[in-house]
Design a protein around this motif. Sequence first.
Motif, PDB file in Angstrom:
ATOM      1  N   HIS A   1     -11.705   2.176  -7.912  1.00  0.00           N
ATOM      2  CA  HIS A   1     -10.754   3.264  -8.204  1.00  0.00           C
ATOM      3  C   HIS A   1     -11.703   4.526  -7.990  1.00  0.00           C
TER       4      HIS A   1
ATOM      5  N   THR B   1      -2.977  -1.190  -2.808  1.00  0.00           N
ATOM      6  CA  THR B   1      -3.630   0.137  -2.974  1.00  0.00           C
ATOM      7  C   THR B   1      -2.940   1.460  -2.874  1.00  0.00           C
TER       8      THR B   1
ATOM      9  N   HIS C   1      -5.507  -3.121  -4.857  1.00  0.00           N
ATOM     10  CA  HIS C   1      -5.034  -2.705  -6.145  1.00  0.00           C
ATOM     11  C   HIS C   1      -5.806  -1.556  -6.821  1.00  0.00           C
ATOM     12  N   LEU C   2      -6.345  -0.623  -6.004  1.00  0.00           N
ATOM     13  CA  LEU C   2      -7.060   0.529  -6.456  1.00  0.00           C
ATOM     14  C   LEU C   2      -6.165   1.933  -6.433  1.00  0.00           C
ATOM     15  N   LYS C   3      -6.662   2.512  -6.896  1.00  0.00           N
ATOM     16  CA  LYS C   3      -6.104   4.176  -6.988  1.00  0.00           C
ATOM     17  C   LYS C   3      -6.919   5.327  -6.342  1.00  0.00           C
TER      18      LYS C   3
ATOM     19  N   VAL D   1       0.826  -1.274   0.030  1.00  0.00           N
ATOM     20  CA  VAL D   1      -0.090  -0.028  -0.017  1.00  0.00           C
ATOM     21  C   VAL D   1       0.787   1.138  -0.098  1.00  0.00           C
TER      22      VAL D   1
END
Lengths: 339, 339, 339
Positions: free
Chosen positions: A292, A257, A274-276, A239
Amino acid sequence: MPKLQTIAEHIGARVEGDASSSVDGLATLLDAGPTELSFLANMAYRDQLQITQAGAVIVHPKQAHEVKGTALVMDNPYLGYAKASQLFNTLPDAQKGIHSSAVIHESAQVDTTASIGANAVVEANAVIAKNAVIGSGSFIGNNSRIGEGTRLHSNVSVYHDVIIGTDCIIHSGAVIGSDGFGFAPDRGAWVKIAQIGGVVIGDHVEIGANSTIDRGAMSDTQIHDGVKLDNQIQIAHNVVVGEATAMAGGCLIAGSTQIGKGCTIAGGVGIAGHLKIADGVHVTAMTLVTNHISEAGSYSSGTAMSNTSEWRKSAARFRQLDSIAKRLKQCERVLSEKE
Amino acid sequence: MPKLQTIAEHIGARVEGDASSSVDGLATLLDAGPTELSFLANMAYRDQLQITQAGAVIVHPKQAHEVKGTALVMDNPYLGYAKASQLFNTLPDAQKGIHSSAVIHESAQVDTTASIGANAVVEANAVIAKNAVIGSGSFIGNNSRIGEGTRLHSNVSVYHDVIIGTDCIIHSGAVIGSDGFGFAPDRGAWVKIAQIGGVVIGDHVEIGANSTIDRGAMSDTQIHDGVKLDNQIQIAHNVVVGEATAMAGGCLIAGSTQIGKGCTIAGGVGIAGHLKIADGVHVTAMTLVTNHISEAGSYSSGTAMSNTSEWRKSAARFRQLDSIAKRLKQCERVLSEKE
Amino acid sequence: MPKLQTIAEHIGARVEGDASSSVDGLATLLDAGPTELSFLANMAYRDQLQITQAGAVIVHPKQAHEVKGTALVMDNPYLGYAKASQLFNTLPDAQKGIHSSAVIHESAQVDTTASIGANAVVEANAVIAKNAVIGSGSFIGNNSRIGEGTRLHSNVSVYHDVIIGTDCIIHSGAVIGSDGFGFAPDRGAWVKIAQIGGVVIGDHVEIGANSTIDRGAMSDTQIHDGVKLDNQIQIAHNVVVGEATAMAGGCLIAGSTQIGKGCTIAGGVGIAGHLKIADGVHVTAMTLVTNHISEAGSYSSGTAMSNTSEWRKSAARFRQLDSIAKRLKQCERVLSEKE
């Protein structure tokens, strides 16, 4: 007992009234006595200026004339309160030097101005910088570095290859550098993926009690400068938390993330892996973020609270929502055909 | 091996059967053997009285005649089980005195009947009362007071200026008195607000493993008598938890919220800050409370669980709810015009 | 610096290219340099084979010809990565033997190949098996047993009567064997139910940082072989977690629930008490499970995230859902009468 003049200089206020008098504590307008300092930062409490017993009050210029005692006048009274609070801090100073019961590896470098508490353990090649404080019972693993002026409270665990910057505060029970949760499935069992990355924490970071920050799988987990994490937060491997982002208690951030700068994440929020998340995002309490977020703004999920008996009806209907929507469409169709 | 007569006296039951026989353990009706004691508190298990091998059973007077072994008869068999369980407790007694590896400040007051475990640390001016137990590796900060008969398990961290009452149990990894989460924003950065209040914990309080209770910003965080907190609970600064309120694991209580007496808060509940929750409130699991609750009763939020594929449809429709409601209103309008 | 041939043998791959060259690290395709090993497990990253600088890549036979450096070819490249990662593990070996500052009860049995870290505490009749590692500041209670090759990191607390199998990993701050949350109500107060069961943990189990596993009320809490628990998980008394089930961070499992084998529970999930969850169940993040699950499959609750302003409208309408459903039914009735 600091004089009001001293406090005013420390917080950047000007004094209207008796600058030479002293105060011995800090309290709310309702609680403060004649020897205490208070502040007005939220206009909802403005009427309390009329009844407060406070010896002095930090206020905005617009309210200065309403203060009956001495006024400490500045544009941002809440900031004034924050700065003044530091003058009344009750946290004991740590004693310089290494306590005789601490266990320090011979290859560790501990600055002479640092404080190593009772029964703390510092492993091989660790570096403890100037004025750093390692609380009682805390553990610093191999090769880890604790920056200048950083304070770890009691019973903190820092694994190997963790870098913590300057002027950080790490509360008791926090764990930094534990293994990320990574396994490859193999015929019904899980094969462990060694977590060979580290953790890099910037400067002026605060990490709450019993929060956990996992080391990276291959590269490092990153907590950037000025981040403030409350208690019981879980930060998974790899992260990245951007500069000056603040998270309230119990947030769960899944692996890889990336959270932007200046975000404010309320308590109990979960953010999938795995998000922005863009800069300046606000997420309300106990929201689950599964996509996202590319724009600043406020985001939410969940439902409003009701009486349980009312809620049960809504919750049962929630399951029928797709059917309700389709049946509504059918009603509309019939009605439009009748026109 | 206590005799049934002894147990009956301890729990306030009368014996029907052989009061002189002994039991060596406690088990459910299904698991208990002939040398074990069991109980019937939930009528769903009443049929098990016919098949249990238990040597003795704690029962309500109405079921006394159904017991094949010895019956310990009382109006509240579950209470009887609770009291009996204490006779079979496996928790080792702590050894009186200060372990040679513990580090005690010369100004701390440790009662001679207290137990200070291996590698525990007690700081300046702390007070450890009669028969209190400080577990191995636990830390007691400056000026903190641990009441008579209170037991801290291993690796508990108590900061400075924390008062804990009598006969409390604090489980491992709990942190009491860590800083509340308070910062003033200043041009994109956060200025720390020193947390100068303390924590006051009443008598007969139990605090679960890895729970965290923050110190107050100015005045104290308060946990009243008889409160029971499960594991991994977060209590923020200046929260007040009323007498005999119980919370299950993972609850998050935000700052300055006041929870009444006798509340039961299920696991994973979040309660926002600055709220007042009445006495006798029940909140169901994982509910988010964002408003005051002024009446006793049960409260809930969230949705019921479904198969993920079904749930996805409902979740998508949830976003259309406002439109669905408006379109329904329009259908009703058209229909009423047609009448 | 292991040779590629050695790595290939370790992970069960065949080498296409220069088996005698060495690599000094492991990295993603994008990050890897010429002396590093990488892998392709997710076809979304297949294009990166064209641009990677990696000296060697673990790939499926179908992609072997696309690798520009040396290919380590096997059917399950992700498993290959997991096995290879262990060759690059940075975790320092623990030093065999008992550290001079550790406190070991004379009746405890510590194998000569075990490692007991600085300031660790091992109580009466505890057993520490071959090659087990007890981290600094960790506590092992009376009669507890730590199996062969099991590693506890720093500041772990294990209460009395806890059995941990072989080759387990327990991360810092974890608490195993704390009291289950059991009380009998008695005229407005809570009478504690002594928790006289233990905890039994199988082999190859991993337990994350600051996770808590309560001891059983009468019989034992059970964590079966191959279970993987992430950080900050709470397992209540008498829960049974079946073989090879994995749970992500922050899950809360209430008392006496039985979870099957091979389940995957995402982060922040709550499971109510006394439930049975079948083998092979997947639960999505932050779902609340309040019913038995008798079939494998994926389960969810909650709502999707929206902008807070949009969400507020949906949340308000959620409370009207029962009324909306009834009004829709009335519209349908009127329409069908008109036909």
